[in-house]
Design an enzyme around this catalytic site. Structure first.
Site, PDB file in Angstrom:
ATOM      1  N   CYS A  48     -18.751   1.281 -19.193  1.00  0.00           N
ATOM      2  CA  CYS A  48     -20.033   1.244 -18.477  1.00  0.00           C
ATOM      3  C   CYS A  48     -20.882   0.020 -18.862  1.00  0.00           C
ATOM      4  O   CYS A  48     -21.641  -0.495 -18.046  1.00  0.00           O
ATOM      5  CB  CYS A  48     -20.818   2.521 -18.741  1.00  0.00           C
ATOM      6  SG  CYS A  48     -19.948   4.032 -18.221  1.00  0.00           S
ATOM      7  N   TYR A 108      -5.912   6.964   3.750  1.00  0.00           N
ATOM      8  CA  TYR A 108      -6.104   5.877   2.791  1.00  0.00           C
ATOM      9  C   TYR A 108      -5.413   4.594   3.246  1.00  0.00           C
ATOM     10  O   TYR A 108      -6.026   3.512   3.314  1.00  0.00           O
ATOM     11  CB  TYR A 108      -5.599   6.243   1.382  1.00  0.00           C
ATOM     12  CG  TYR A 108      -5.472   4.985   0.563  1.00  0.00           C
ATOM     13  CD1 TYR A 108      -6.614   4.360   0.067  1.00  0.00           C
ATOM     14  CD2 TYR A 108      -4.248   4.331   0.416  1.00  0.00           C
ATOM     15  CE1 TYR A 108      -6.536   3.154  -0.602  1.00  0.00           C
ATOM     16  CE2 TYR A 108      -4.163   3.125  -0.245  1.00  0.00           C
ATOM     17  CZ  TYR A 108      -5.308   2.542  -0.752  1.00  0.00           C
ATOM     18  OH  TYR A 108      -5.234   1.336  -1.382  1.00  0.00           O
ATOM     19  N   ASP A 165      -9.433   6.390  -2.333  1.00  0.00           N
ATOM     20  CA  ASP A 165      -8.295   6.744  -3.179  1.00  0.00           C
ATOM     21  C   ASP A 165      -8.843   7.358  -4.463  1.00  0.00           C
ATOM     22  O   ASP A 165     -10.036   7.625  -4.583  1.00  0.00           O
ATOM     23  CB  ASP A 165      -7.447   5.500  -3.471  1.00  0.00           C
ATOM     24  CG  ASP A 165      -8.164   4.559  -4.423  1.00  0.00           C
ATOM     25  OD1 ASP A 165      -9.414   4.561  -4.425  1.00  0.00           O
ATOM     26  OD2 ASP A 165      -7.498   3.832  -5.171  1.00  0.00           O
ATOM     27  N   CYS A 206     -20.189  -2.850 -16.536  1.00  0.00           N
ATOM     28  CA  CYS A 206     -19.986  -2.482 -15.123  1.00  0.00           C
ATOM     29  C   CYS A 206     -21.059  -3.123 -14.240  1.00  0.00           C
ATOM     30  O   CYS A 206     -22.251  -3.049 -14.547  1.00  0.00           O
ATOM     31  CB  CYS A 206     -20.028  -0.968 -14.964  1.00  0.00           C
ATOM     32  SG  CYS A 206     -19.781  -0.415 -13.257  1.00  0.00           S
ATOM     33  N   GLU A 260       0.813  -1.208   0.000  1.00  0.00           N
ATOM     34  CA  GLU A 260       0.000   0.000   0.000  1.00  0.00           C
ATOM     35  C   GLU A 260       0.851   1.265   0.000  1.00  0.00           C
ATOM     36  O   GLU A 260       0.508   2.251  -0.643  1.00  0.00           O
ATOM     37  CB  GLU A 260      -0.964   0.006   1.186  1.00  0.00           C
ATOM     38  CG  GLU A 260      -2.073  -1.052   1.086  1.00  0.00           C
ATOM     39  CD  GLU A 260      -2.958  -0.869  -0.154  1.00  0.00           C
ATOM     40  OE1 GLU A 260      -2.937   0.213  -0.757  1.00  0.00           O
ATOM     41  OE2 GLU A 260      -3.661  -1.831  -0.512  1.00  0.00           O
TER      42      GLU A 260
END
Length: 355
Positions: A203, A126, A144, A206, A43
């Site tokens: 999209c 985060y 994020d 999605c 991370e």
DNA sequence: CACGCGTGGAA
DNA sequence: TTTCCAAGCGT
């Protein structure tokens, strides 16, 4: 808000990306947790950095330093050298600080609560949420760039970042489920990275296609809005490459704070509109005719490369000579690596000359 | 809160 | 070539 996390988790079960630090969703559902040290390491490396760039560094770091105890005992210079090329070098300094805090103040075990994680060096909102959820399966909301984009589109938010960030955080928290915290965090980020992309979002495939307000409004591709940034200026400078007659290189470790902090570098002048020559040794310097160009976050840099051959012994005003067989150019940040690669050699051709 | 802080890949 | 940007943090 209806619970949409189930659809996303079902998508993630099938489409989860493979990463060296990641536990497969099948194993995760069976209760397997990843090594918190690995999650924290990944991370930190992933802060403003692509997965592709991180993989190789993650493998290197976890091979050299397999546990937080190993890392805490490492030499500063070794860690900085290993980080060279990955950028944002404050992360490397804080990585080492954090490892030492975990060993000295937390018995070598990473804390599992968001609030305690947040106290660690280099761990912000985060990363604290990512480690709490992914490593410990604690409910926490990651926000994020991916999640910001997904939330802005789901709610068709046209107010610009970063101002609208708190609003996006509230929406993100509303979406966060009580179970499978780690898988959900990774799922929403994977969605942003692979489907809900900045340009040309997919999209049509999605899992959140139906409830997405921006898709309905036809505005997905233009969200999130961001406040415009000013263009990057050009700065100039002189960089000095001195070679001792035994082959040793003149290098310096840059100050901890500031640009390339703590990194090995060739001595140089100030970097500005009108730099003042500032050679590290009083000797005859030759303009190589080469210019190293590099772009940082907030300015373009052009460094005129000056060279000199000096005798052994020679005492520089600043920096120190490093023996030829102890110098690895891989320990240099990329800007300085470009300088090294341009230093005149027998095989250098006129085509490399800066115009 | 705005800014400083790297790099390499994509368009 | 230029611009944008990628799983942010510290000050």
């Amino acid at each position: 808000m209806r619970d949409l996390s189930e659809e996303l988790l079902a998508w993630y079960d099938v489409n989860a990306r493979t990463m060296p630090w990641r536990v497969d969703p099948v194993d995760s559902k069976a209760g397997k947790r990843p090594d918190p040290y690995f999650i924290w390491m990944s991370e930190v490396m992933l802060q403003q950095t692509t997965v592709a760039a991180v993989k190789e560094y993650f493998r290197k770091f976890t091979t050299i330093w397999p546990t937080v105890h190993d890392l805490a005992a490492a030499e500063d210079a070794d860690v900085m050298a290993a980080w060279a090329g990955l950028g944002y070098y404050a992360r490397a300094r804080n990585l080492l600080k954090c490892a030492r805090v975990v060993v000295n103040d937390h018995g070598g075990a990473f804390p599992d609560s968001y609030d305690t994680l947040l106290t660690l060096p280099g761990v912000g909102p985060y990363t604290a949420a990512a480690v709490a959820s992914i490593a410990f399966n604690r409910k926490a909301t990651v926000l994020d760039g991916n999640v910001e984009r997904v939330m802005a589109r789901m709610h068709d938010i046209h107010d610009p970042l970063p101002g609208v960030k708190p609003v996006l955080m509230q929406y993100a928290e509303t979406f966060t489920p009580n179970g499978r915290a780690g898988d959900y965090a990774q799922a929403v980020m994977d969605l942003g990275a692979t489907i809900c992309t900045p340009k040309n979002p997919a999209c049509g495939i999605c899992p959140w296609r139906d409830p997405c307000a921006a898709r309905v409004a036809g505005t997905a591709a233009e969200l999130p809005k961001k406040t415009p940034k000013k263009k990057t200026p050009i700065r100039l400078g002189y960089v000095y490459v001195a070679r001792r007659d035994d082959g040793a290189w003149l290098l310096e470790t840059r100050p901890e704070k500031g640009l390339l902090g703590g990194m090995l570098a060739f001595p140089s002048s100030d970097w500005s509109d009108d730099p003042t020559p500032d050679p590290p040794i009083d000797t005859e310097w030759i303009d190589s005719g080469y210019e190293a160009r590099h772009t940082f976050t907030h300015f373009h840099l052009r460094l005129k490369i000056m060279t000199a051959d000096v005798a052994n012994p020679t005492s520089p005003d600043r920096g120190h000579f490093v023996n030829h067989n102890e110098f690895s150019p891989t320990a240099l940040p990329t800007a300085m690596r470009k300088v090294f690669d341009l230093i005149p050699r027998r095989d250098a051709t006129i085509e490399n000359k800066a115009r």
